[in-house]
Every structure is written in C-alpha cells, then in structure tokens.
Design a protein around this motif. Structure first.
Motif, mmCIF file in Angstrom:
data_model
loop_
_atom_site.group_PDB
_atom_site.id
_atom_site.type_symbol
_atom_site.label_atom_id
_atom_site.label_comp_id
_atom_site.label_asym_id
_atom_site.label_seq_id
_atom_site.Cartn_x
_atom_site.Cartn_y
_atom_site.Cartn_z
ATOM 1 N N PHE A 45 38.865 38.869 50.569
ATOM 2 C CA PHE A 45 37.898 39.284 49.543
ATOM 3 C C PHE A 45 38.304 40.632 48.953
ATOM 4 C CE2 PHE A 45 36.096 40.629 53.639
ATOM 5 C CZ PHE A 45 35.776 41.963 53.420
ATOM 6 N N GLU A 46 37.916 40.822 47.692
ATOM 7 C CA GLU A 46 38.257 42.037 46.944
ATOM 8 C C GLU A 46 37.019 42.477 46.158
ATOM 9 O OE1 GLU A 46 41.280 43.578 46.750
ATOM 10 O OE2 GLU A 46 42.810 42.084 47.301
ATOM 11 N N HIS A 47 37.091 43.691 45.586
ATOM 12 C CA HIS A 47 36.042 44.110 44.660
ATOM 13 C C HIS A 47 36.088 43.197 43.434
ATOM 14 C CE1 HIS A 47 34.889 47.646 46.902
ATOM 15 N NE2 HIS A 47 36.161 47.992 47.024
ATOM 16 N N THR A 48 34.923 42.751 42.988
ATOM 17 C CA THR A 48 34.827 41.800 41.869
ATOM 18 C C THR A 48 35.563 42.311 40.635
ATOM 19 O OG1 THR A 48 32.705 41.043 42.730
ATOM 20 C CG2 THR A 48 33.192 40.502 40.438
ATOM 21 N N GLU A 49 35.532 43.599 40.415
ATOM 22 C CA GLU A 49 36.155 44.199 39.237
ATOM 23 C C GLU A 49 37.637 43.856 39.127
ATOM 24 O OE1 GLU A 49 36.833 48.637 37.230
ATOM 25 O OE2 GLU A 49 36.303 48.448 39.336
ATOM 26 N N LEU A 50 38.308 43.722 40.285
ATOM 27 C CA LEU A 50 39.740 43.400 40.262
ATOM 28 C C LEU A 50 39.998 42.117 39.489
ATOM 29 C CD1 LEU A 50 42.712 43.768 41.214
ATOM 30 C CD2 LEU A 50 42.093 42.442 43.241
ATOM 31 N N PHE A 51 39.187 41.093 39.746
ATOM 32 C CA PHE A 51 39.408 39.804 39.087
ATOM 33 C C PHE A 51 38.878 39.803 37.654
ATOM 34 C CE2 PHE A 51 39.044 38.893 43.693
ATOM 35 C CZ PHE A 51 40.385 38.612 43.904
ATOM 36 N N GLN A 52 37.823 40.557 37.402
ATOM 37 C CA GLN A 52 37.334 40.679 36.025
ATOM 38 C C GLN A 52 38.403 41.310 35.139
ATOM 39 O OE1 GLN A 52 33.798 42.933 36.868
ATOM 40 N NE2 GLN A 52 32.452 41.129 36.805
ATOM 41 N N MET A 66 33.947 31.809 40.455
ATOM 42 C CA MET A 66 34.142 32.760 41.541
ATOM 43 C C MET A 66 32.985 32.765 42.533
ATOM 44 S SD MET A 66 36.263 36.000 40.065
ATOM 45 C CE MET A 66 34.854 36.935 39.509
ATOM 46 N N TYR A 67 33.318 32.923 43.800
ATOM 47 C CA TYR A 67 32.327 33.145 44.852
ATOM 48 C C TYR A 67 32.092 34.652 44.947
ATOM 49 C CZ TYR A 67 32.387 28.356 46.644
ATOM 50 O OH TYR A 67 32.240 26.997 46.792
ATOM 51 N N THR A 68 31.026 35.123 44.319
ATOM 52 C CA THR A 68 30.736 36.555 44.242
ATOM 53 C C THR A 68 29.406 36.837 44.931
ATOM 54 O OG1 THR A 68 31.984 36.786 42.193
ATOM 55 C CG2 THR A 68 30.330 38.476 42.634
ATOM 56 N N ARG A 80 38.734 35.820 46.959
ATOM 57 C CA ARG A 80 39.809 35.749 45.958
ATOM 58 C C ARG A 80 39.978 34.328 45.413
ATOM 59 N NH1 ARG A 80 44.583 36.770 50.459
ATOM 60 N NH2 ARG A 80 44.330 34.712 51.409
ATOM 61 N N PRO A 81 39.977 34.185 44.077
ATOM 62 C CA PRO A 81 40.178 32.863 43.477
ATOM 63 C C PRO A 81 41.654 32.554 43.224
ATOM 64 C CG PRO A 81 39.530 34.421 41.793
ATOM 65 C CD PRO A 81 39.563 35.185 43.077
ATOM 66 N N MET A 112 42.339 30.384 49.009
ATOM 67 C CA MET A 112 41.708 30.850 47.776
ATOM 68 C C MET A 112 40.401 30.078 47.617
ATOM 69 S SD MET A 112 44.116 32.919 46.730
ATOM 70 C CE MET A 112 45.721 33.164 47.515
ATOM 71 N N PHE A 113 39.491 30.601 46.810
ATOM 72 C CA PHE A 113 38.147 30.031 46.722
ATOM 73 C C PHE A 113 37.709 29.921 45.262
ATOM 74 C CE2 PHE A 113 38.848 32.418 50.543
ATOM 75 C CZ PHE A 113 38.369 31.602 51.555
#
Length: 426
Positions: A45-52, A66-68, A80-81, A112-113
């Motif tokens: 898992f990572e901070h959501t902002e990374l994927f945004q 995304m699973y947030t 992480r997707p 990955m999710f």
C-alpha cells in the motif's frame, strides 16, 4: 454459521498449482538476471496521492478501480493497483538516480489490487511481474525491454504471440494530436459513452482505448498519432523499430494503441496471445516509455521505460497452447518404519538427510507398513528406506529403488553419505 469464503475476485493457489507459479517466476527472474535487472520490493500500500499523480486522475484505475481507505491516522491509503508508480517513488525517495551505475534496471513481483468485474484471468487481486529501466532515453533500451518481454514468453514455450507497437510521441506531438482528436470527436460527443465524453476534455487519446465505443464509425476515421509525430519523435520511433529488426523480433504497428495510463509517451507496446481458445481479451502484457513520471513524483528529470505482465494470464496462455511445465513432483525419499524405537530413530535419519539437501518425508499417522508403502507410491518417492526392529538391532536400514525395484541393505551410519551419492549420480 455459514462457512467464510475468500473475497470475490481473489483466489487460493494450492499445492499442485503453486509449483507452476514458482517455476514461471524462477524463469522470469533468471531472464532478468541475464539482462542485468535487479529485484526491488515495494510496499503493498502507498499514499493515494502517488497513484493520483503517477497513474493519472483521468484513468479508469484511479477513478473506478482503486482500493482506497483512510487509516487510523486519517491518511488516505491505497492498495497498489500497478507496480510502476511504486518503483518510481522508491527510486526517487532513496535517490537511486545518484548511484554511479546508470541506467537503473529493476524488476519486481507482487500482488496488485483493482476493483473490477472478476473474469477469467482478471482478478481483483492479481500478481504482476514487471521491469523498469530508469535513466536512459536511448531507443535501444526500449528495444531491450520489448526483447526481454518476448524472450520471457518464448522461453516458457509460447509461440502464438503478436507484438503490437506504436509511438505516442513527445509532448509537442501529443499536443497537436490532442487538438486533432478533440476536433474529430466533438461533433460525435453525444453519441459516445459517459466516460468518453469526460475523456474528450481530460485525455482524448484514451477515447481510442474505449471498449464500449470501439465500434463507433468515428473510431475508424480518428486522426492517427503517427501523422502528428514531429521530426524527433519520428526518428526515435524509427530507431526503436530498426533495433527490433536487427534482433529479428517481428511486430505490427497499431496507431490506436494508447495504453491505459496517463504517464506514457514515445514507445508503447502490447504483446497478445493468438492461441485458439485463449479468450476475448488477448492482451498478455503491455508497457512503454514514461519520461515525465519521475518528475511527477518529485524526482529530477529522468527517462524511464518498462512493462508488466499478469502471471495469471501467462498461465492461461500456457494452458491455451497446451504447454506442460517441466515440474518434478517426485519425492526424493520416504522412510517407512515398523515399531516405536524405529520411529524414533527415523526422526534422526530424516533430519540428517534433510540437512544433506535431500527431500525426505515419513509417516506421521501411525499407518501400517503396507499403508506407508502406498503413501510412498502416491508421493512418487524415488527411494524408500525401511527401518524395523530387526534392522535397528543389526544397525542397518533397507533401501529400495522404486523405479527399478532393486533393494540393498546399508549400515545406519553410512546411509546419509550413500543417499548423497545416489542423488549425485541421478
């Protein structure tokens, strides 16, 4: 109370099947070693902002899949997707760009999710293998990444493969193409799906990737990115193709191949399975160049290229082509005992054999001798060691080769060395 089952879109990989995964992963790791890629492991898992920022707000992944969740500290966290954004974040955080040996060539495995409708070969938790090459804008490394992907599939025995290639151009080329796409699709905006109507404003190139509108007549006449490549982008693409030609790797050009993530530019590619019965979704893997991603997550200007594949879909393709993986499911040795004292001594023998590198097992269910032999047969044991009270009194153990039926008697203190020699000769 009803039985608790695994969540929808997940699977348990049980013994008998997991060996295929282990074999495939070992082959992929070995290929990476030959291409001089090093393994990296990042958090699940990572901070959501990374994927945004890294994957892109306009993508289906960020918007729908995304699973947030919020952790106990009130931080927005996402499972992480995909793998690239995490690898790039790690590359920036640890200042790997400052290491003397560049480019940085990495590979990864991991779950990955994505919250999407589960179907064959597409799960909500899936395992991805990927590589990333960071720090070089040489077209030859694009060809190397593609070659590694093709090499991986071919080494595992796949033959029904198609490599599809496109260039997405640099920022200038994409800007010009973007304007042409908007002008082309705007008269048809109301006829497009809701997602594409939004994409037309945010990332019109993604309209070309739409599954719902793929049959719309406007798709066929949409302006091609290849017509909008500037001189530099065209030369870059030609060099990638010429290196692939030198390697003898065939490819097909598809100007509508755009990839699903916002960070791609220049080279984009997918590898498809053309095996009969593989399924409607033929893509096995995809990747491309992402020269702006490192800066997007806070690092210096750094070129990058990579690809990822789903292990689940790779195993499906192997099944579709009827490829049997060379997995040895035979047990090296099984110890059969008769009597309590023999059972105690067997524990010591089993321990010593295992320390010597031999795969060995014994009965733990108090079975009769005949049932123990049946168990050895089911486990396809190459050798059976038989220890009873008489053998114990004579300081001996009987050895039977299950393939030939040959039997011999060995001194107890010599059995470990004897078995080591047997397996050395095998």
């Amino acid at each position: 109370m009803s039985n608790i089952k695994g969540p929808r879109g997940t699977q348990d990989i049980l013994p008998g099947e997991v060996e295929k995964w282990q074999y495939v992963e070992s082959v992929l790791a070995d290929i990476c070693h030959r291409y001089h890629y090093k393994e990296v492991r990042t958090p699940v898992f990572e901070h959501t902002e990374l994927f945004q920022r890294g994957v892109g707000d306009s993508t289906d992944i960020v918007q729908k899949e995304m699973y947030t969740f919020e952790d106990r500290g009130g931080r927005s966290i996402t499972l992480r997707p995909e793998g690239t954004a995490s690898v790039v974040r790690s590359f920036v955080q640890h200042k790997v760009y400052g290491y003397p040996n560049q480019p940085t060539k990495l590979f990864y495995f991991g779950p990955m999710f994505r919250y999407e409708r589960p179907q064959q070969g597409r799960m909500r938790q899936f395992v991805q293998f990927g590589i990333e090459a960071l720090g070089s804008d040489d077209p030859a490394i694009d060809a190397e990444v593609i070659a590694l992907a093709m090499n991986a599939y071919q080494e595992l025995g796949l033959t029904s493969l198609k490599l599809v290639l496109n260039s997405l151009g640099d920022l200038e080329s994409r800007k010009n193409h973007r304007e042409a796409l908007i002008a082309h699709f705007k008269p048809h905006k109301d006829e497009l799906c809701e997602d594409c109507q939004m994409r037309l404003e945010t990332n019109p190139m993604r309209v070309l990737d739409c599954k719902k509108d793929r049959e719309h007549p406007a798709m066929e006449t949409a302006p091609s990115i290849l017509d909008y490549l500037n001189k530099e982008s065209r030369e870059y693409f030609e060099t990638v193709k010429s290196v692939l030609d030198k390697m003898g790797i065939p490819y097909v050009i598809d100007p509508n191949l755009v990839r699903g993530l916002d960070y791609y530019n220049h080279t984009a590619f997918e590898i498809m399975s053309e095996a009969e019965g593989f399924g409607a979704i033929t893509t096995l893997s995809g990747g491309g160049r992402y020269n702006g991603l490192v800066e997007e997550v806070g690092g210096p200007e750094t070129a990058g290229i990579g690809f990822a594949l789903s292990i689940e879909r790779l195993l499906m393709a192997l099944d579709a082509e009827g490829i049997e993986l060379p997995i040895d499911e035979q047990l090296d040795c099984y110890v059969v005992t008769v009597g309590d004292e023999a059972k105690k001594e067997a524990a010591s023998i089993v321990y010593q054999l295992r320390q010597a590198g031999i795969q060995v097992d014994k009965d733990y269910a108090d079975k009769k001798m005949k049932a123990q032999f049946k168990a050895a047969d089911r486990l396809r044991a190459k050798y059976v060691l038989v220890l009873g009270e008489d053998e114990l009194q004579n300081n001996q153990i009987n050895l039977k080769n299950m393939d030939t039926g040959d039997q011999q008697t060995i001194k107890l203190e010599e059995i470990v060395e004897h078995m080591k020699k047997e397996f050395k000769e095998d």
